[in-house]
Every structure is written in structure tokens, then in C-alpha cells.
Design a protein around this motif. Structure first.
Motif, PDB file in Angstrom:
ATOM      1  N   LEU A 112       0.827  -1.209   0.000  1.00 23.80           N
ATOM      2  CA  LEU A 112       0.000   0.000   0.000  1.00 23.80           C
ATOM      3  C   LEU A 112       0.860   1.258   0.000  1.00 23.80           C
ATOM      4  CD1 LEU A 112      -2.713  -1.065   2.615  1.00 23.80           C
ATOM      5  CD2 LEU A 112      -3.010  -0.871   0.142  1.00 23.80           C
ATOM      6  N   LEU A 113       1.930   1.253   0.804  1.00 24.81           N
ATOM      7  CA  LEU A 113       2.801   2.429   0.884  1.00 24.81           C
ATOM      8  C   LEU A 113       3.551   2.663  -0.422  1.00 24.81           C
ATOM      9  CD1 LEU A 113       4.201   2.011   4.489  1.00 24.81           C
ATOM     10  CD2 LEU A 113       2.889   3.955   3.643  1.00 24.81           C
ATOM     11  N   ALA A 114       3.895   1.596  -1.115  1.00 22.99           N
ATOM     12  CA  ALA A 114       4.593   1.763  -2.389  1.00 22.99           C
ATOM     13  C   ALA A 114       3.733   2.524  -3.387  1.00 22.99           C
ATOM     14  CB  ALA A 114       4.971   0.392  -2.955  1.00 22.99           C
ATOM     15  N   ASP A 115       2.417   2.353  -3.298  1.00 23.17           N
ATOM     16  CA  ASP A 115       1.499   3.082  -4.174  1.00 23.17           C
ATOM     17  C   ASP A 115       1.216   4.491  -3.652  1.00 23.17           C
ATOM     18  OD1 ASP A 115       1.279   0.927  -5.895  1.00 23.17           O
ATOM     19  OD2 ASP A 115      -0.451   0.085  -4.849  1.00 23.17           O
ATOM     20  N   ARG A 116       1.048   4.612  -2.335  1.00 19.40           N
ATOM     21  CA  ARG A 116       0.627   5.883  -1.747  1.00 19.40           C
ATOM     22  C   ARG A 116       1.786   6.862  -1.545  1.00 19.40           C
ATOM     23  NH1 ARG A 116      -3.085   3.305   3.136  1.00 19.40           N
ATOM     24  NH2 ARG A 116      -4.685   2.320   1.801  1.00 19.40           N
ATOM     25  N   GLU A 117       2.917   6.352  -1.086  1.00 20.94           N
ATOM     26  CA  GLU A 117       4.070   7.202  -0.771  1.00 20.94           C
ATOM     27  C   GLU A 117       5.334   6.562  -1.348  1.00 20.94           C
ATOM     28  OE1 GLU A 117       3.877  10.053   0.642  1.00 20.94           O
ATOM     29  OE2 GLU A 117       1.866  10.047   1.522  1.00 20.94           O
ATOM     30  N   PRO A 118       5.489   6.575  -2.663  1.00 16.26           N
ATOM     31  CA  PRO A 118       6.608   5.851  -3.284  1.00 16.26           C
ATOM     32  C   PRO A 118       7.988   6.352  -2.863  1.00 16.26           C
ATOM     33  CG  PRO A 118       5.485   7.251  -4.885  1.00 16.26           C
ATOM     34  CD  PRO A 118       4.629   7.237  -3.662  1.00 16.26           C
ATOM     35  N   ARG A 119       8.086   7.582  -2.374  1.00 22.58           N
ATOM     36  CA  ARG A 119       9.393   8.120  -1.979  1.00 22.58           C
ATOM     37  C   ARG A 119       9.724   7.833  -0.517  1.00 22.58           C
ATOM     38  NH1 ARG A 119       9.393  14.261  -3.069  1.00 22.58           N
ATOM     39  NH2 ARG A 119      11.569  13.983  -2.435  1.00 22.58           N
ATOM     40  N   LEU A 120       8.786   7.295   0.213  1.00 24.17           N
ATOM     41  CA  LEU A 120       8.988   7.074   1.647  1.00 24.17           C
ATOM     42  C   LEU A 120       9.813   5.814   1.880  1.00 24.17           C
ATOM     43  CD1 LEU A 120       8.354   7.906   4.566  1.00 24.17           C
ATOM     44  CD2 LEU A 120       6.283   6.502   4.423  1.00 24.17           C
ATOM     45  N   ARG A 121      10.869   5.959   2.640  1.00 24.34           N
ATOM     46  CA  ARG A 121      11.711   4.815   3.021  1.00 24.34           C
ATOM     47  C   ARG A 121      11.242   4.298   4.385  1.00 24.34           C
ATOM     48  NH1 ARG A 121      17.025   2.751   2.223  1.00 24.34           N
ATOM     49  NH2 ARG A 121      17.947   1.896   4.145  1.00 24.34           N
ATOM     50  N   VAL A 122      10.946   3.005   4.458  1.00 24.85           N
ATOM     51  CA  VAL A 122      10.515   2.377   5.705  1.00 24.85           C
ATOM     52  C   VAL A 122      11.546   1.322   6.085  1.00 24.85           C
ATOM     53  CG1 VAL A 122       8.694   1.103   6.894  1.00 24.85           C
ATOM     54  CG2 VAL A 122       8.099   2.757   5.107  1.00 24.85           C
ATOM     55  N   GLU A 123      12.058   1.407   7.313  1.00 24.73           N
ATOM     56  CA  GLU A 123      13.055   0.460   7.814  1.00 24.73           C
ATOM     57  C   GLU A 123      12.419  -0.375   8.916  1.00 24.73           C
ATOM     58  OE1 GLU A 123      16.266   2.928   9.049  1.00 24.73           O
ATOM     59  OE2 GLU A 123      16.757   3.590   7.006  1.00 24.73           O
ATOM     60  N   ILE A 124      12.552  -1.700   8.818  1.00 24.85           N
ATOM     61  CA  ILE A 124      11.848  -2.626   9.706  1.00 24.85           C
ATOM     62  C   ILE A 124      12.845  -3.445  10.513  1.00 24.85           C
ATOM     63  CG2 ILE A 124      10.199  -4.523   9.826  1.00 24.85           C
ATOM     64  CD1 ILE A 124       8.971  -2.015   8.677  1.00 24.85           C
ATOM     65  N   ALA A 125      12.545  -3.650  11.790  1.00 28.35           N
ATOM     66  CA  ALA A 125      13.316  -4.571  12.632  1.00 28.35           C
ATOM     67  C   ALA A 125      12.340  -5.365  13.482  1.00 28.35           C
ATOM     68  CB  ALA A 125      14.296  -3.815  13.523  1.00 28.35           C
ATOM     69  N   GLU A 126      12.561  -6.676  13.565  1.00 25.09           N
ATOM     70  CA  GLU A 126      11.723  -7.512  14.424  1.00 25.09           C
ATOM     71  C   GLU A 126      12.249  -7.426  15.850  1.00 25.09           C
ATOM     72  OE1 GLU A 126      11.016 -12.204  15.164  1.00 25.09           O
ATOM     73  OE2 GLU A 126      10.926 -11.554  13.058  1.00 25.09           O
ATOM     74  N   VAL A 127      11.431  -6.887  16.747  1.00 22.29           N
ATOM     75  CA  VAL A 127      11.855  -6.612  18.125  1.00 22.29           C
ATOM     76  C   VAL A 127      10.718  -6.995  19.070  1.00 22.29           C
ATOM     77  CG1 VAL A 127      12.640  -4.828  19.734  1.00 22.29           C
ATOM     78  CG2 VAL A 127      13.277  -4.682  17.329  1.00 22.29           C
ATOM     79  N   PRO A 128      11.000  -7.672  20.183  1.00 20.41           N
ATOM     80  CA  PRO A 128       9.944  -7.966  21.161  1.00 20.41           C
ATOM     81  C   PRO A 128       9.295  -6.676  21.652  1.00 20.41           C
ATOM     82  CG  PRO A 128      11.933  -9.214  21.665  1.00 20.41           C
ATOM     83  CD  PRO A 128      12.301  -8.232  20.588  1.00 20.41           C
ATOM     84  N   PRO A 129       7.989  -6.700  21.932  1.00 18.36           N
ATOM     85  CA  PRO A 129       7.305  -5.472  22.358  1.00 18.36           C
ATOM     86  C   PRO A 129       7.939  -4.810  23.567  1.00 18.36           C
ATOM     87  CG  PRO A 129       5.724  -7.198  21.886  1.00 18.36           C
ATOM     88  CD  PRO A 129       7.070  -7.841  21.818  1.00 18.36           C
ATOM     89  N   GLU A 130       8.406  -5.628  24.530  1.00 16.25           N
ATOM     90  CA  GLU A 130       9.011  -5.059  25.730  1.00 16.25           C
ATOM     91  C   GLU A 130      10.209  -4.180  25.380  1.00 16.25           C
ATOM     92  OE1 GLU A 130       6.762  -8.685  26.805  1.00 16.25           O
ATOM     93  OE2 GLU A 130       8.266  -8.238  25.279  1.00 16.25           O
ATOM     94  N   ASP A 131      11.022  -4.631  24.423  1.00 16.33           N
ATOM     95  CA  ASP A 131      12.192  -3.865  24.007  1.00 16.33           C
ATOM     96  C   ASP A 131      11.810  -2.738  23.047  1.00 16.33           C
ATOM     97  OD1 ASP A 131      13.732  -5.631  25.499  1.00 16.33           O
ATOM     98  OD2 ASP A 131      14.148  -6.927  23.779  1.00 16.33           O
ATOM     99  N   GLY A 132      10.857  -3.029  22.164  1.00 18.64           N
ATOM    100  CA  GLY A 132      10.477  -2.031  21.172  1.00 18.64           C
ATOM    101  C   GLY A 132       9.909  -0.767  21.783  1.00 18.64           C
TER     102      GLY A 132
END
Length: 303
Positions: A112-132
Motif C-alpha cells: 500500500l505504501l509503495a502506491d501511496r508514498e513511493p518516496r517514503l523509506r521504511v526500515e523494519i526490525a523484528e523486536v519484542p514489544p518489551e524492548d520495542g
């Protein structure tokens, strides 16, 4: 004049408690942290740190300046948000996610973001909620996808704003040929659960205790995909949220639990960052992706 980067180090020390923890979080050497904080003391003209055994702690002046540093960093973030509103995508959005969210929600949200905001860079990390959630407060992430189990409300951190994505049913997961009809019949089974100290583990243990027994937890595994494989192989039983299936047919036997419990999935962001259009766009895409997932057919359960 105080440099914002040195104020950030003092803010981090107030949050994390040790120079080593600050160094690990920011990828600096402890000696660099010490040198910069020593310069901050000279800039302030008052002692900010005092030795405490092999560590250091903030003086009264240090605590006061750390509080001001927190406000200065919030103001900086608000300024950056206003600049980003003039040029979308000027800064990346860093997101900490649950494993199940990464599997079931993120692919659709990123499409969805690739269509809506093609210039937006999103960086993802898998982190437990307690740490996140902690790292969100510290500025390590801009957005967190977290969970909250029934009866286990997460502490609300100052300066963070939550938005509910929706609920995710939790079910009993058994090997395909296991004839048990509920939790009470599983007192002699081996259980697989998430690590001690997590909300998921606390909630699962409480379900067993409510049924009158202490679970035999032989497998302590954070990876829910590994949990599924153990259960499907007939080596354990457990409780799993529906998002773990991510459009796959469950290879295990699922049973509804009494009261149809569900965990709450929510996003959290710093209040000072809410003017950033990129964060708002990611949140909207996550909500739309979760809604699309929720409208899909739920996994079948045993009769």
C-alpha cells in the motif's frame, strides 16, 4: 551553548542507566561517550555525573539537565516533522514489529505504501514489544507494533501515544491427531511457550493454572513458526494467535478457548513525532492491512 548530540547522550544515560548500555545502543565506544559527557559538564559548568561503584550516576544537576535534554529532543523532532510536511519522505520511518505482524501485516502495508508514498523509506526490525516500546521512548524507533494480552495491560510510557489496530484471537494448538478437548486435559503434555518474562508466557501459564495445573514447559522458544512445527510434529502443545497463520492452512488442530480470548494489537509513536507525515502514512497503511487481514476467513477449529 549546549550541543544537541551531547544532550542526547545525557538523555540516553538517564534512560539506560550505564555508559556501556548507551554505547551499545548508539554504536559508540564507551570512551567516546565519556569524553562527550565530560565536555558537556564543562559546557554546563557544574558536575553532571558522579562515580557509583564501577558505574556512574547523574547528579542533581545531571537529572535536571537530562529533563531539559528530553524536551530539546522532542522540540527537534517536532521541527523535523514540520520540515517533512513540506517534503514528504525527507526522513525514513523506523518501525519495530512483532514476528506475527511482520508475517501477516507488513507485506500488505508495504505494498500500500509503495502506491501511496513511493518516496517514503521504511526500515523494519523484528523486536519484542518489551524492548520495542523502550527503544521507541529512547528514539531508536519511530513506530512500534506491540501486543497486549487479556488481563495484562502494558505500562504506559510518558510521551507515547497508542492507536489500536484490532484484536487477534488466541487459540489452543494441538498436534493433528491429539484428541484433547480443552486445556484441562493437557496437564500431562509437554508445552511450548515464549521466554519467561514476556506477556505471552505469563498469559499462557495463567490459562493452565486456571485449569488446575502447572504446565510442563519443556520448550521455551520465541519464534512462533518453530513453535508451530513442534506442535505439528506431535512434540508439544501450546497457545497461538491467529496472525501466526498469515493466510496459511494451520498444520495443527486448533481449539477455541473459553471466553474467546484475543490479544490487542496496537501501534505506538512518540507524541512529539506525530506531525511527521511519514509516520502517519505508515500507521494508516498498517491499519488498512490489519483490517484486510481481519476480514479474511479465520482458521478452522476442531469441533
Amino acid at each position: 551553548m549546549f550541543e544537541l548530540r551531547r544532550l542526547r547522550l545525557l538523555h540516553e544515560l538517564a534512560l539506560r542507566g550505564t555508559l556501556a548500555a548507551v554505547a551499545d545502543a548508539l554504536s559508540y565506544s564507551p570512551s567516546t561517550i565519556s569524553q562527550q559527557l565530560a565536555q558537556l559538564e564543562r559546557d554546563a559548568g557544574v558536575p553532571l555525573l558522579i562515580p557509583d561503584g564501577r558505574r556512574v550516576r547523574l547528579t542533581e544537576h545531571g537529572v535536571a539537565l537530562a529533563a531539559h535534554a528530553s524536551r530539546a529532543l522532542e522540540l527537534e523532532e517536532q521541527i523535523r516533522g514540520e520540515l517533512e510536511s513540506l517534503q514528504a519522505g525527507i526522513a525514513p520511518v523506523r518501525v519495530a514489529v512483532l514476528q506475527t505482524a511482520a508475517q501477516a501485516i507488513l507485506p500488505v502495508a508495504l505494498t500500500l505504501l509503495a502506491d501511496r508514498e513511493p518516496r517514503l523509506r521504511v526500515e523494519i526490525a523484528e523486536v519484542p514489544p518489551e524492548d520495542g516500546l523502550f527503544e521507541l521512548s529512547a528514539g531508536g524507533f519511530d513506530l512500534v507494533i506491540a501486543e497486549q494480552y487479556p488481563g495484562h495491560t502494558r505500562a504506559h510510557r510518558a510521551g507515547l501515544e497508542r492507536e489500536m489496530l484490532g484484536s487477534d484471537p488466541i487459540r489452543l494448538a494441538l498436534p493433528p491427531d491429539d484428541p484433547a478437548g480443552g486445556v484441562a486435559e493437557l496437564r500431562d503434555r509437554a508445552w511450548v511457550m515464549e521466554p519467561a518474562g514476556t506477556a505471552a508466557r505469563q498469559w499462557a501459564v495463567q490459562q493452565c493454572r486456571a485449569a488446575g495445573f502447572e504446565p510442563d514447559i519443556r520448550f521455551e522458544i520465541a519464534d512462533l513458526t518453530a513453535q508451530v512445527r513442534l506442535i505439528a510434529a506431535g512434540r508439544a502443545v501450546g497457545v497461538l494467535p491467529d496472525l501466526v497463520w498469515a493466510d496459511l492452512d494451520p498444520p495443527v488442530r486448533l481449539l477455541d478457548l473459553p471466553g474467546d480470548p484475543a490479544r490487542e494489537i496496537f501501534t505506538a509513536a512518540r507524541q512529539s513525532s506525530m506531525s511527521r507525515g511519514g509516520i502517519r502514512a505508515v500507521r494508516t497503511a498498517l491499519r488498512d492491512a490489519f483490517d484486510a487481514r481481519s476480514s479474511a476467513a479465520r482458521p478452522s477449529t476442531a469441533g
